[in-house]
Design an enzyme around this catalytic site. Structure first.
Site, PDB file in Angstrom:
ATOM      1  CB  CYS A   3     -38.080  41.387  48.134  1.00 41.10           C
ATOM      2  SG  CYS A   3     -37.114  41.994  46.745  1.00 41.10           S
ATOM      3  CE  LYS A  62      -7.708  23.594  37.115  1.00 30.24           C
ATOM      4  NZ  LYS A  62      -8.978  24.037  37.323  1.00 30.24           N
ATOM      5  CE1 TYR A 100      -1.935  22.192  25.551  1.00 26.62           C
ATOM      6  CE2 TYR A 100      -0.751  23.951  26.682  1.00 26.62           C
ATOM      7  CZ  TYR A 100      -1.902  23.450  26.112  1.00 26.62           C
ATOM      8  OH  TYR A 100      -3.045  24.210  26.103  1.00 26.62           O
ATOM      9  CD  GLU A 134       2.510  18.593  29.695  1.00 27.69           C
ATOM     10  OE1 GLU A 134       2.713  17.395  29.418  1.00 27.69           O
ATOM     11  OE2 GLU A 134       2.199  19.458  28.869  1.00 27.69           O
TER      12      GLU A 134
END
Ligand code: IVH
Length: 716
Positions: free
Chosen positions: A438, A333, A245, A135
């Site tokens: 940096c 997925k 579900y 589903e």
């Protein structure tokens, strides 16, 4: 090192190549990263990383745990692979779910789906095919609805799976949620997804924009934001929907199969997804996945995959659960969404541990319905076309300012740059030169051997590191000072009258304010009598702090919540800890004692020692502790079961269940399952054909029982 936010998976060393120390350090870092992401996503509705990165971190965690199965137990910290979501937001009452609300394991390829089916059958010891339902996986938020005697009595969000938020009044305003049921079991918890359709979502955003109110990034955020309104009349004005579900507690079973149970929920008056299908095995499951994928764009609501569930509920019961996911279900997925756009520039952000993170500034582009203008570029290597180990990725193509880049998003706000189009590269485009100093403090930025991340060496003298450290210090799992969040910390950091540069400064704030007769905090914009008093009280309240929280709050690299817990339980008091770390140089007894803690390796130990030897860090810690009452921490008690805390070995053939099933049951009851018998073993469960392990047990005087006695012992 751990895979930081947005780092590529290709760059990770295979877990099998890691030493235990490395695995533990990486695990601890990943646990922190995932916990933070959970909070951002579930509690704050403000995701900080993409779903794909999140999934990757969870997969890496799972891989580490598979390769080093004792990590979670020895670290004495629950892994996020065995938790769901984050603790509930403040503002709603809390609801303890009688049956936990679970999450789903993910699959990203057809092979992983086939493997899932094989795993299911292996666990059950079945060679025959198993049937599954398939589903759509709805991209919304889950909700549990409790009906007693047919009446809706409570609605709760998932929260962390155990404790959710009480959103009953809000849920009552949702049309798809029946207020009462006829012919339902006396107690019935219906679970499903609250979502918003595409049409309703865009109409809502238009209304919001017209009213100069907040608009939502996507339908899921809109659904979550709408359901979790403290004022239910706002929820009522939002067009939310609900698909059922699953279920939680039920006084009488709904059916004997998943498909029939869903059909029953539909008969009771719930919307169930019309694309739910019963499949005879992986082939049909994958065919249905393609069918759903093809219809995805025309469904009118967001889905992000397909969920497969074992159809036979008796088999579901035998399969049971891992710590946070059922063994009988998996989410397959869909791949992430992509778009091409121009790279306008690269910014460098400096994090808490000094990591220099490149961020792509993009010509805004819509990716899967969301406008994207920033994306992560991971690290220096990634820009140069290499993974974090230095292997070639993207065929070695580097990324340059002005390039056309492919942006990748898997449903969330921090997308990634995935690829670059060399055909559209501008003439004269120069390779990107990663800064060697940096950008925030000018200190040299170094890369340690084997590390793909360049770090600022400025430590606390770097304002970016200092402020990120402060933000960490006040964060929810650290000092969690009400009214002093990231934003306020940034303001106080820059403040000239009441500066907060280090954690200790927080605890002197009230005294400094009192000593300054002129510009009182309460007279400033945004403050006032009440909020100032509240802030000072909130700070006072945290002057007493448990050792584990303090250790986590210090933000020492490699010392996340898990490690902080381990250290606190080992040393118990700050003074014992401080004395030990001060003297723990490699080779010393203190070092041996430190690294003997299960879960503390050389990497973490070194990092602790370095922090204590760094004069600025040390001064900051001493000043802080001088302001605090640190509460000692004692070791934890065990789970309440006859086998809790016992080390059990299974040997021979088990006849009532597979070895995997037996192990899972034992672990669920708090036992540790070992592979071989030693003096530390408490119990050996031997089936027919048990060989040397049973003999070892006899030799060592370890209790030896058969499978039936075991089942009696655990109350089966
Ligand atoms: S079943 C015990 N079915 O996905 C299993 N979940 O990633 C309970 N979700 O927490 C979940 N559609 O919020 C299931 N058809 C579906 C779903 C679904 C969406 C969500 C649910 C769950 C999350 C797990």
């Amino acid at each position: 090192m751990a895979m930081g936010v947005g780092m590529s998976e290709e760059g990770m060393r295979p877990v099998t190549e890691l030493s235990r120390t490395e695995a533990v350090a990486e695990w601890a870092d990943l646990v922190q990263a995932v916990l933070a992401a959970n909070q951002a996503y579930h509690r704050d509705d403000a995701p900080t990383i993409s779903d794909a990165d999140y999934d990757r971190m969870k997969r890496r965690l799972a891989a580490l745990e598979a390769a080093f199965p004792d990590i979670e137990a020895t670290m004495n910290q629950q892994s996020p692979t065995s938790m769901v979501g984050a603790a509930p937001a403040d503002g709603f009452g809390k609801v303890a779910h009688r049956l936990r609300m679970l999450s789903l394991e993910n699959a990203f390829s057809d092979e992983e789906v086939t493997e899932f089916d094989e795993r299911v059958r292996r666990f059950l010891g079945l060679t025959d095919a198993v049937a599954y339902t398939a589903e759509p996986k709805i991209d919304g938020l889950s909700l549990s609805l409790r009906y007693e005697a047919g009446r809706l009595v409570q609605a709760a969000t998932r929260g962390d799976g155990e404790l959710g938020e009480n959103v009953t009044e809000n849920a009552r305003t949702i049309r798809d949620i029946p207020q009462s049921l006829t012919n339902a079991p006396a107690v019935l918890e219906v679970r499903g997804e609250v979502y918003m359709s595409h049409a309703d979502f865009s109409a809502l955003n238009q209304r919001q924009a017209a009213a100069e109110e907040k608009t939502f990034a996507n339908p899921r955020n809109a659904a979550a934001g709408s359901l979790r309104q403290l004022d239910a009349s706002i929820t009522a004005s939002r067009p939310l929907r609900f698909f059922a579900y699953a279920w939680g507690e039920v006084s009488d079973p709904l059916a004997t199969t998943q498909a029939a149970a869903i059909a029953r929920l539909n008969t009771l008056g719930f919307q169930t997804n019309p694309l739910t299908m019963l499949c005879a095995g992986p082939e049909e499951m994958l065919a249905h996945y393609r069918r759903i994928e093809n219809q995805r764009a025309t469904l009118g609501y967001d889905i992000d995959g397909v969920v497969y569930k074992v159809n036979d509920l008796a088999l579901q019961a035998r399969l049971g659960f891992r710590s946070s996911t059922p063994r009988w279900a998996i989410a397959h997925k869909f791949p992430a969404e992509l778009a091409w756009t121009e790279l306008l520039g690269i910014d460098i952000q400096v994090g808490r541990t000094g990591a220099l993170s490149p961020v792509a500034r993009l010509q805004p582009v819509t990716v899967g319905g969301v406008v994207v203008s920033n994306a992560t570029l991971h690290n220096e290597n990634y820009i140069a076309g290499r993974d974090s180990k230095g292997n070639v990725i993207r065929d070695g193509k580097d990324i340059r300012v002005g390039d056309w880049v492919q942006v990748y998003r898997a449903g969330d706000v921090i997308p990634k740059v995935a690829d670059v189009d060399l055909d559209r590269r501008k003439i004269g485009a120069e390779p990107y030169v990663f800064p060697q100093v940096c950008p925030e403090c000018g200190s040299p930025a170094h890369r340690e051997a084997g590390d793909s991340v360049r770090r600022c060496t400025g430590g606390l003298i770097c304002p970016a590191q200092a402020v990120e450290r402060l933000k960490h210090f006040v964060s929810r799992n650290a000092f969690d000072i009400e009214g002093l969040g990231a934003k306020q910390v940034e303001l106080f950091f820059k403040d000239t009258l009441l500066p907060v540069k280090t954690p200790a400064d927080i605890f002197t704030l009230a005294a400094r304010d009192a000593a300054n007769p002129l510009q009182k905090l309460k007279n400033r914009d945004g403050f006032g009598d009440v909020s100032t008093a509240k802030l000072f009280a909130a700070i006072e309240a945290k002057r007493t702090i448990p050792l584990d929280r303090l250790l986590f709050s210090l933000g020492i690299r490699h010392v996340g919540e898990v490690a902080a817990g381990l250290l606190a339980r080992h040393y118990s008091t700050w003074s014992a800890f401080e004395a030990a770390i001060t003297h723990a140089t490699p080779g010393s007894p203190e070092w041996a004692d430190l690294t003997a803690i299960d879960g503390v390796g050389a990497v973490m130990a070194q990092s602790l020692v370095e922090a204590f030897q760094n004069p600025a860090e040390r001064a900051a810690m001493d000043a802080l502790v001088a302001e605090l009452q640190v509460q000692p921490v004692v070791a934890r008690g065990a789970v309440d079961s006859p086998v809790a805390g016992k080390t059990v070995v299974f040997t021979g053939t088990l006849e009532k269940m597979t070895r995997a099933e037996a192990k899972a049951r034992a672990e669920a009851l708090g036992a540790k399952v070992a592979g071989s018998v030693s003096a530390k073993t408490d119990l050996v469960v031997a089936g027919p054909g048990a060989g040397s392990k049973a003999k070892d047990a006899e030799r060592l005087g370890v209790e030896l029982i058969d499978e039936d006695s075991w089942l009696r012992l655990i109350g089966e």
